[in-house]
Scaffold this active site. Structure first.
Site, PDB file in Angstrom:
ATOM      1  N   HIS A   7      -0.394  -3.762  -1.222  1.00  0.00           N
ATOM      2  CA  HIS A   7      -1.143  -4.380  -0.119  1.00  0.00           C
ATOM      3  C   HIS A   7      -1.803  -5.707  -0.511  1.00  0.00           C
ATOM      4  O   HIS A   7      -1.697  -6.698   0.200  1.00  0.00           O
ATOM      5  CB  HIS A   7      -2.223  -3.429   0.397  1.00  0.00           C
ATOM      6  CG  HIS A   7      -1.732  -2.026   0.623  1.00  0.00           C
ATOM      7  ND1 HIS A   7      -0.563  -1.767   1.293  1.00  0.00           N
ATOM      8  CD2 HIS A   7      -2.225  -0.816   0.262  1.00  0.00           C
ATOM      9  CE1 HIS A   7      -0.370  -0.450   1.342  1.00  0.00           C
ATOM     10  NE2 HIS A   7      -1.357   0.144   0.718  1.00  0.00           N
ATOM     11  N   ASP A  16       4.879  -1.027   3.943  1.00  0.00           N
ATOM     12  CA  ASP A  16       3.578  -1.433   3.424  1.00  0.00           C
ATOM     13  C   ASP A  16       2.746  -1.575   4.686  1.00  0.00           C
ATOM     14  O   ASP A  16       2.886  -2.560   5.417  1.00  0.00           O
ATOM     15  CB  ASP A  16       3.665  -2.765   2.671  1.00  0.00           C
ATOM     16  CG  ASP A  16       2.334  -3.119   2.042  1.00  0.00           C
ATOM     17  OD1 ASP A  16       1.302  -2.992   2.740  1.00  0.00           O
ATOM     18  OD2 ASP A  16       2.294  -3.527   0.870  1.00  0.00           O
ATOM     19  N   HIS A  17       1.931  -0.567   4.987  1.00  0.00           N
ATOM     20  CA  HIS A  17       1.348  -0.544   6.334  1.00  0.00           C
ATOM     21  C   HIS A  17       0.422  -1.735   6.599  1.00  0.00           C
ATOM     22  O   HIS A  17       0.146  -2.051   7.743  1.00  0.00           O
ATOM     23  CB  HIS A  17       0.691   0.799   6.645  1.00  0.00           C
ATOM     24  CG  HIS A  17      -0.586   1.035   5.917  1.00  0.00           C
ATOM     25  ND1 HIS A  17      -0.626   1.460   4.619  1.00  0.00           N
ATOM     26  CD2 HIS A  17      -1.865   0.885   6.307  1.00  0.00           C
ATOM     27  CE1 HIS A  17      -1.884   1.557   4.246  1.00  0.00           C
ATOM     28  NE2 HIS A  17      -2.663   1.219   5.247  1.00  0.00           N
TER      29      HIS A  17
END
Ligand code: NAD
Length: 485
Positions: free
Chosen positions: A241, A178-179
């Protein structure tokens, strides 16, 4: 000084957009900084028939902006090999294993392997079972599997996917990217909250009126219309996110920064989210929208984008009021919104504090803003006496934004996350429990929306979204701190 880890990366989807834009530059940065030196190799695989030379050229092209010298880039790219591959073909895994074993020997990699699945999730199960069956996973070193989003499209499909992957790899071998969790300022939430008693002691229902999370993009769907039209903002952004950021903002202090402690506290939040009310009137906790033409007609409507259904009801914007059903947070709404073709590309968190209860002042609420992207920094707005007679107030901004120079030298999310994978640190990756609970939460919203009549509110492209997103806060006497004006 940097600690070096030996490893072979096998990147599935090596000819794709993500690999080119993010993965090769991130691996190069790690190489530049000494986290990888002689003892690493990369095998790129994808459908296309590429030669090693061509692949190395592509890699050099992708890192061109940040190279130390042509020679350094060339030396780096010699660690890259290419193997054309169809993920469904057993014979290809046998060839891949042979190449992996050769590189292991050549570079002394001690059987450490990182399998990076930068492909459509529909292939994840097939790939992982072949990795196991054709013995690409080694007995000597570590075997870590990095997985890109989306992890399923709802709880059921994500569970199916997880069960499939789990039949070959254990949870502690999986790194679900999950950047947002790799972003400096998202990680900084925990530092700000728990290293400053000033903030820690104010982080409660007595002092905070509401939280506001805004993740907005100015771009539309670009080339990803086909994927996006089936996904929408709720699945694409909120399930992962947005809920991860909400977890970081409201979780209890972890005992340590180990993956177990951080993920346990974050999971406790996601598990305690109250079932949202989803209706077609002002009682709803979640609203959606889709962009129409921009007011100057220069930007086209979502329905006219490439590979998007001209009658699509897919939401490109979501705003919601999330309630964390615990004694601490039940009365503190967490407002979230995310969308495409918004007025600006930015990610920020606004924490709105309560006003004073005394009649001494005509004060306004103090706010703390955490800028995540593209700016990084913190801004506190507090009441301050106006110069002159009386006790009139005016807002005073105390702000510190990181300089352009600092930002240029600070690592990208992918660089940090790939380094974590090398070090075996899962703290900033989504655990299955978090993924499962997040899906259960958004599924309730999705299912209700799907049962509504064919209708979606529109908002002009390059605006802050539909009016419904403002009503969501106004019903509680709140308003968005960020209004793009
Ligand atoms: P892409 O379409 O550009 O690349 C897909 C890759 O998969 C290509 O290398 C293609 O050759 C390979 N491939 C497809 N079918 C194959 C098959 N049968 N056998 C072997 N190889 C095959 O996709 P992308 O944008 O690079 O995204 C990769 C993954 O990362 C996806 O899961 C995507 O959702 C995720 N992701 C991408 C981005 C992004 O910014 N591009 C952002 C977040 C997540």
């Amino acid at each position: 000084m940097s600690h070096e880890t030996k490893a072979l990366f096998i990147i599935f989807g090596a000819t794709g957009d993500l690999a080119h834009r993010k993965l090769y530059p991130a691996i190069y940065e790690l190489y530049k900084k000494g986290y990888l030196s002689k003892s690493f190799a990369v095998i790129g695989t994808a459908r296309r028939e590429w030669s090693d030379d061509y692949f190395q050229e592509v890699v050099r092209d992708s890192i061109a902006d940040g190279i130390e010298s042509e020679e350094h880039a060339k030396e780096f790219s010699t660690h890259f090999r290419y193997q054309s591959h169809n993920v469904k073909d057993t014979a290809h895994y046998v060839t891949l294993k042979k190449l992996a074993d050769e590189l292991d020997e050549e570079y002394g990699l001690e059987g450490n392997r990182i399998f990076y699945l930068s492909m459509s999730p529909s292939f994840f199960g097939t790939i992982t079972s072949h990795l196991k069956a054709q013995s690409l996973a080694t007995d000597e070193g570590f075997n870590r599997v990095v997985i890109e989003k989306p992890f399923g499209t709802d709880f059921e499909s994500s569970k199916e996917l997880n069960d499939e992957i789990n039949s070959s790899f254990a949870e502690d071998q999986l790194y679900r990217i999950d950047h947002y969790l790799g972003k400096e300022m998202v990680q900084n939430i925990l530092a700000l909250r728990f290293s400053n008693p000033l903030l820690e002691n104010s982080w409660n229902k007595e002092t905070i009126a509401n939280f506001q999370v805004t993740l907005s993009e100015d771009l539309g769907v670009e080339e990803r219309g086909e994927y996006y039209d089936k996904s929408g903002a709720l699945r694409d952004m909120v399930q992962n996110h947005v809920l991860q950021v909400v977890g970081m903002l409201t979780m209890n202090r972890p005992d340590s920064f180990t993956p177990e402690d951080v993920r346990r506290e974050k999971l406790a939040i996601i598990e305690s989210l109250k079932t949202p009310v989803v209706t077609q009137d002002e009682t709803t906790d979640f609203v959606r929208g889709q962009y129409s033409d921009s007011s100057d007609q220069k930007v086209k409507a979502y329905r006219n984008e490439d590979k998007v259904d001209p009658e699509s009801l897919t939401e490109t914007f979501v705003a919601g009021q999330i309630t964390i059903d615990t004694d601490e947070w039940r009365d503190v709404p967490v407002y979230v919104r995310t969308g495409k073709r918004m007025a600006e590309k930015l990610s920020r968190i606004d924490i709105v504090f309560k006003e004073t209860t005394s009649d001494l002042f005509n004060d306004s609420p103090s706010t703390l803003t955490i800028f995540i992207n593209p700016d990084q920094g913190v801004e506190l707005v507090i009441n301050n006496k106006k110069i002159g007679p009386g006790m009139d107030l005016e807002p005073m901004k105390l702000a510190s934004l990181r300089s352009k120079e600092t930002l240029k030298n600070s690592p990208e999310a992918y660089e940090k996350l790939i380094l974590d994978v090398l070090n075996g640190d899962e703290t900033h990756f989504a655990h299955w429990g978090e993924v499962a609970e997040s899906w259960k939460y958004v599924d309730q919203i999705r299912q209700t929306w799907d049962s509504f009549e064919d209708h979606i509110p529109f908002y002009p492209a390059l605006s802050v979204g539909p009016a419904e997103a403002n009503q969501l806060l106004e019903r509680n006497g709140h308003h968005w701190v960020y209004t793009a004006e």
